[in-house]
Design a protein around this motif. Structure first.
Motif, PDB file in Angstrom:
ATOM      1  N   PRO A  21     115.480  56.934  47.102  1.00 55.35           N
ATOM      2  CA  PRO A  21     115.303  57.933  46.047  1.00 55.35           C
ATOM      3  C   PRO A  21     116.627  58.571  45.652  1.00 55.35           C
ATOM      4  N   VAL A  22     116.767  58.878  44.377  1.00 58.21           N
ATOM      5  CA  VAL A  22     117.970  59.513  43.859  1.00 58.21           C
ATOM      6  C   VAL A  22     117.694  60.997  43.686  1.00 58.21           C
ATOM      7  N   HIS A  23     118.509  61.820  44.308  1.00 58.43           N
ATOM      8  CA  HIS A  23     118.311  63.254  44.258  1.00 58.43           C
ATOM      9  C   HIS A  23     119.243  63.892  43.235  1.00 58.43           C
ATOM     10  N   TYR A  24     118.876  65.083  42.823  1.00 57.87           N
ATOM     11  CA  TYR A  24     119.778  65.922  42.044  1.00 57.87           C
ATOM     12  C   TYR A  24     120.644  66.718  43.011  1.00 57.87           C
ATOM     13  N   ALA A  25     121.740  67.250  42.514  1.00 58.42           N
ATOM     14  CA  ALA A  25     122.593  68.106  43.336  1.00 58.42           C
ATOM     15  C   ALA A  25     123.374  69.035  42.422  1.00 58.42           C
ATOM     16  N   ARG A  26     124.045  69.990  43.007  1.00 59.48           N
ATOM     17  CA  ARG A  26     124.807  70.959  42.253  1.00 59.48           C
ATOM     18  C   ARG A  26     126.224  70.455  41.991  1.00 59.48           C
ATOM     19  N   MET A  27     126.713  70.701  40.811  1.00 56.39           N
ATOM     20  CA  MET A  27     128.084  70.375  40.435  1.00 56.39           C
ATOM     21  C   MET A  27     129.052  71.428  40.979  1.00 56.39           C
ATOM     22  N   PHE A  28     128.558  72.680  41.054  1.00 59.47           N
ATOM     23  CA  PHE A  28     129.362  73.789  41.567  1.00 59.47           C
ATOM     24  C   PHE A  28     128.598  74.445  42.717  1.00 59.47           C
ATOM     25  N   PRO A  29     128.491  73.766  43.863  1.00 58.58           N
ATOM     26  CA  PRO A  29     127.612  74.241  44.943  1.00 58.58           C
ATOM     27  C   PRO A  29     128.036  75.562  45.570  1.00 58.58           C
ATOM     28  N   THR A  94     115.519  72.391  45.794  1.00 56.02           N
ATOM     29  CA  THR A  94     116.203  71.366  44.995  1.00 56.02           C
ATOM     30  C   THR A  94     116.512  70.118  45.808  1.00 56.02           C
ATOM     31  N   ALA A  95     116.589  70.255  47.127  1.00 57.10           N
ATOM     32  CA  ALA A  95     116.847  69.074  47.950  1.00 57.10           C
ATOM     33  C   ALA A  95     115.697  68.079  47.861  1.00 57.10           C
ATOM     34  N   GLY A  96     114.513  68.584  47.502  1.00 58.97           N
ATOM     35  CA  GLY A  96     113.361  67.704  47.387  1.00 58.97           C
ATOM     36  C   GLY A  96     113.124  67.151  46.004  1.00 58.97           C
ATOM     37  N   LEU A  97     113.925  67.555  45.020  1.00 64.52           N
ATOM     38  CA  LEU A  97     113.761  67.044  43.659  1.00 64.52           C
ATOM     39  C   LEU A  97     114.234  65.597  43.586  1.00 64.52           C
ATOM     40  N   ILE A  98     113.403  64.754  43.035  1.00 60.40           N
ATOM     41  CA  ILE A  98     113.726  63.338  42.918  1.00 60.40           C
ATOM     42  C   ILE A  98     113.925  62.982  41.456  1.00 60.40           C
ATOM     43  N   ASN A  99     115.017  62.285  41.162  1.00 65.41           N
ATOM     44  CA  ASN A  99     115.254  61.767  39.817  1.00 65.41           C
ATOM     45  C   ASN A  99     114.630  60.382  39.733  1.00 65.41           C
ATOM     46  N   ALA A 100     113.607  60.230  38.912  1.00 68.42           N
ATOM     47  CA  ALA A 100     112.906  58.953  38.781  1.00 68.42           C
ATOM     48  C   ALA A 100     113.654  57.973  37.897  1.00 68.42           C
ATOM     49  N   ARG A 101     114.845  58.328  37.489  1.00 67.59           N
ATOM     50  CA  ARG A 101     115.705  57.427  36.724  1.00 67.59           C
ATOM     51  C   ARG A 101     116.961  57.115  37.530  1.00 67.59           C
ATOM     52  N   SER A 102     117.471  55.927  37.367  1.00 64.75           N
ATOM     53  CA  SER A 102     118.778  55.612  37.914  1.00 64.75           C
ATOM     54  C   SER A 102     119.821  56.393  37.128  1.00 64.75           C
ATOM     55  N   PRO A 103     120.686  57.172  37.773  1.00 61.26           N
ATOM     56  CA  PRO A 103     121.673  57.966  37.040  1.00 61.26           C
ATOM     57  C   PRO A 103     122.827  57.106  36.526  1.00 61.26           C
ATOM     58  N   LYS A 104     122.468  56.147  35.710  1.00 57.34           N
ATOM     59  CA  LYS A 104     123.448  55.281  35.052  1.00 57.34           C
ATOM     60  C   LYS A 104     123.089  55.210  33.574  1.00 57.34           C
ATOM     61  N   LEU A 105     124.088  55.122  32.756  1.00 58.18           N
ATOM     62  CA  LEU A 105     123.860  54.977  31.312  1.00 58.18           C
ATOM     63  C   LEU A 105     123.673  53.488  31.028  1.00 58.18           C
ATOM     64  N   ASP A 106     122.503  52.987  31.443  1.00 57.27           N
ATOM     65  CA  ASP A 106     122.262  51.546  31.446  1.00 57.27           C
ATOM     66  C   ASP A 106     121.021  51.127  30.660  1.00 57.27           C
ATOM     67  N   HIS A 234     127.460  57.528  45.992  1.00 56.66           N
ATOM     68  CA  HIS A 234     126.129  58.146  45.981  1.00 56.66           C
ATOM     69  C   HIS A 234     125.994  58.961  44.694  1.00 56.66           C
ATOM     70  N   VAL A 235     125.716  58.242  43.620  1.00 54.18           N
ATOM     71  CA  VAL A 235     125.693  58.872  42.303  1.00 54.18           C
ATOM     72  C   VAL A 235     124.452  59.760  42.178  1.00 54.18           C
ATOM     73  N   PHE A 236     124.650  60.947  41.645  1.00 55.13           N
ATOM     74  CA  PHE A 236     123.556  61.874  41.407  1.00 55.13           C
ATOM     75  C   PHE A 236     123.769  62.510  40.041  1.00 55.13           C
ATOM     76  N   LEU A 237     122.759  63.216  39.586  1.00 53.40           N
ATOM     77  CA  LEU A 237     122.877  63.944  38.328  1.00 53.40           C
ATOM     78  C   LEU A 237     122.967  65.430  38.641  1.00 53.40           C
ATOM     79  N   PRO A 238     124.008  66.108  38.184  1.00 54.55           N
ATOM     80  CA  PRO A 238     124.146  67.538  38.480  1.00 54.55           C
ATOM     81  C   PRO A 238     123.071  68.365  37.779  1.00 54.55           C
ATOM     82  N   LEU A 239     122.543  69.342  38.482  1.00 58.71           N
ATOM     83  CA  LEU A 239     121.540  70.220  37.909  1.00 58.71           C
ATOM     84  C   LEU A 239     122.118  71.076  36.788  1.00 58.71           C
ATOM     85  N   GLU A 240     123.400  71.432  36.879  1.00 59.73           N
ATOM     86  CA  GLU A 240     124.027  72.206  35.817  1.00 59.73           C
ATOM     87  C   GLU A 240     124.026  71.446  34.498  1.00 59.73           C
TER      88      GLU A 240
END
Length: 437
Positions: A21-29, A94-106, A234-240
């Motif tokens: 699973p791909v998680h979200y994370a903070r850009m400015f934690p 937020t640690a439990g939030l799952i991104n159902a998309r691959s964080p790639k511009l693909d 470990h690519v993720f999408l920042p919540l910000e």
């Protein structure tokens, strides 16, 4: 947001799907979360609140320099890289939030699992090409008129559904080109999908981004690279990005659109609500949404001024589901609650962190509702655009987050055009893909 108010279709075949699973994370934690009472957020975002630009016409002074189609393109991009299916409460793990998309511009939202994994998206007799709907003028639909596509959100309104359709046609056109070039049939799909993905990535960095942050800011970012977003392996999408900066487009939606030479001016909701076949009188002439060589100038987007049109503050039930509290039908309220729910920092905190002077209280403009604290990140970014850029483009906080994420995602993708062994250049602009596909 309360559970009662919120109601993966796989990864792209030519791109490796995530095995975990791909998680979200903070850009400015390190920055503290912004907190405010829900009543303040609702007062800010509801009908009659600060974010309400009321039900007026699109006047020249309310419109931006950028074409009206770019926010629609931006929504398509969002659906390509982020899909959070969780129910959002006032506080979310937020640690439990799952991104159902691959964080790639693909173009995962377009291709699904490809002809093998999702054969119903493709033609039975020619699986290298997408299956289209009746007369090739709509998406394919089942007996219940539900669109059969890689991401159901791309049928939420008729502008996004027809953009999705245009991208399907663009892929099919690349299939024809690959065959004309004599590419072996076994490799035609791979070549066509690669060409469309690379054109798409190029368009994001060289057409879309300059329209959003300005030519010079985009050029500097391309030269310098991402400053604050370096995801590594470990690519993720920042919540910000996902829950604040990249929701700027909600403020760019116009009151009304002209779809073609014969249509009247129509609001996005309810007139262009999706989840149903597109009537022929609503078929879009994309030269009216994107500037096209040889055609008159396209309609313009609304300025980013911190206010949303009424059709977004009164979302249809088909979008929101049943809401016991009327304010939850407002997209602005949802954006504000979303940011607080995932613990985003204030806009001022991010500004100080990246070394720019924060807006003052007068520039933010919330003293009229007796608010003298710091500002939710989403609203701050819109006010920054309005105050510093006349609503034409994102200001320093919004631009920094968006440029860093786009560059970071594309550079982290080893199959992107920026990692091509030979210097690659596109053959088509976005208007070419849309108008001539």
């Amino acid at each position: 947001m309360p559970d009662h108010c919120l109601a993966r279709l796989g990864a792209t075949a030519p791109i490796d799907a995530p095995l975990v699973p791909v998680h979200y994370a903070r850009m400015f934690p390190s920055l503290p979360a912004f907190r405010a009472e829900e009543q303040f957020l609702r007062a800010l975002g509801r009908i009659g609140g600060v974010c309400d630009c009321e039900d007026t016409d699109d006047t020249p002074e309310s419109l931006a320099e950028s074409a009206a189609g770019w926010p629609i393109f931006g929504q398509f991009v969002a659906h390509d890289i982020t899909a959070d299916r969780s129910h959002l409460r006032s506080e979310t793990d937020t640690a439990g939030l799952i991104n159902a998309r691959s964080p790639k511009l693909d173009l995962e939202c377009l291709y699904g699992d490809g002809p093998t994994g999702h054969p119903y998206l493709f033609q039975r007799d020619d699986p290298a090409k997408f299956r289209l709907g009746k007369d090739d003028s709509d998406l394919q639909r089942n007996a219940d008129e539900t669109a059969i596509i890689g991401d159901p959100r791309n049928d939420s309104h008729q502008l996004i559904s027809q953009f999705h359709l245009a991208m399907l046609k663009a892929h099919n056109a690349f299939v024809d080109e690959a065959r004309e070039q004599g590419i072996e049939e076994a490799f035609v799909f791979d070549e066509a999908s690669r060409q469309l993905r690379w054109h798409y990535q190029w368009i994001i960095l060289h057409e879309f981004l300059p329209s959003l942050v300005g030519e010079q800011v985009a050029a500097d970012a391309l030269q310098e690279g991402s400053r604050y977003f370096h995801p590594g392996d470990h690519v993720f999408l920042p919540l910000e990005f996902a829950d604040a900066a990249y929701r700027y487009g909600h403020a760019q939606i116009r009151h009304r659109y002209q779809l073609n030479a014969h249509s009247g001016l129509l609001p996005l909701f309810p007139d262009l609500l999706g989840f149903r076949p597109v009537p022929r009188e609503h078929l879009i002439d994309w030269s009216m949404f994107f500037d096209t060589v040889g055609a008159p100038a396209a309609q313009r987007a609304k300025k980013m001024d911190g206010r949303l049109v009424r059709s977004l503050l009164q979302l249809p039930l088909a979008i929101t589901g049943e809401c016991e509290i009327e304010d939850y039908q407002s997209l602005a309220v949802r954006d504000l609650q979303r940011g607080q729910g995932v613990g985003l920092p204030s806009g001022e905190a991010v500004a100080r962190y990246i070394g720019v002077s924060p807006l003052d209280a007068e520039q933010i403009g919330l003293t009229a509702i007796d608010w003298h604290e710091e500002t939710p990140l989403w609203y701050y970014i819109l006010r920054e655009a309005a105050v510093l850029e006349d609503g034409q483009r994102l200001g320093p906080v919004g631009a920094r987050i968006v440029t860093d994420v786009f560059l970071g995602l594309i550079d982290a993708d080893r199959k992107s055009f920026r990692h091509s062994e030979e210097e690659w250049r596109p053959r088509k602009t976005l208007s070419d893909l849309l108008v001539r596909s």
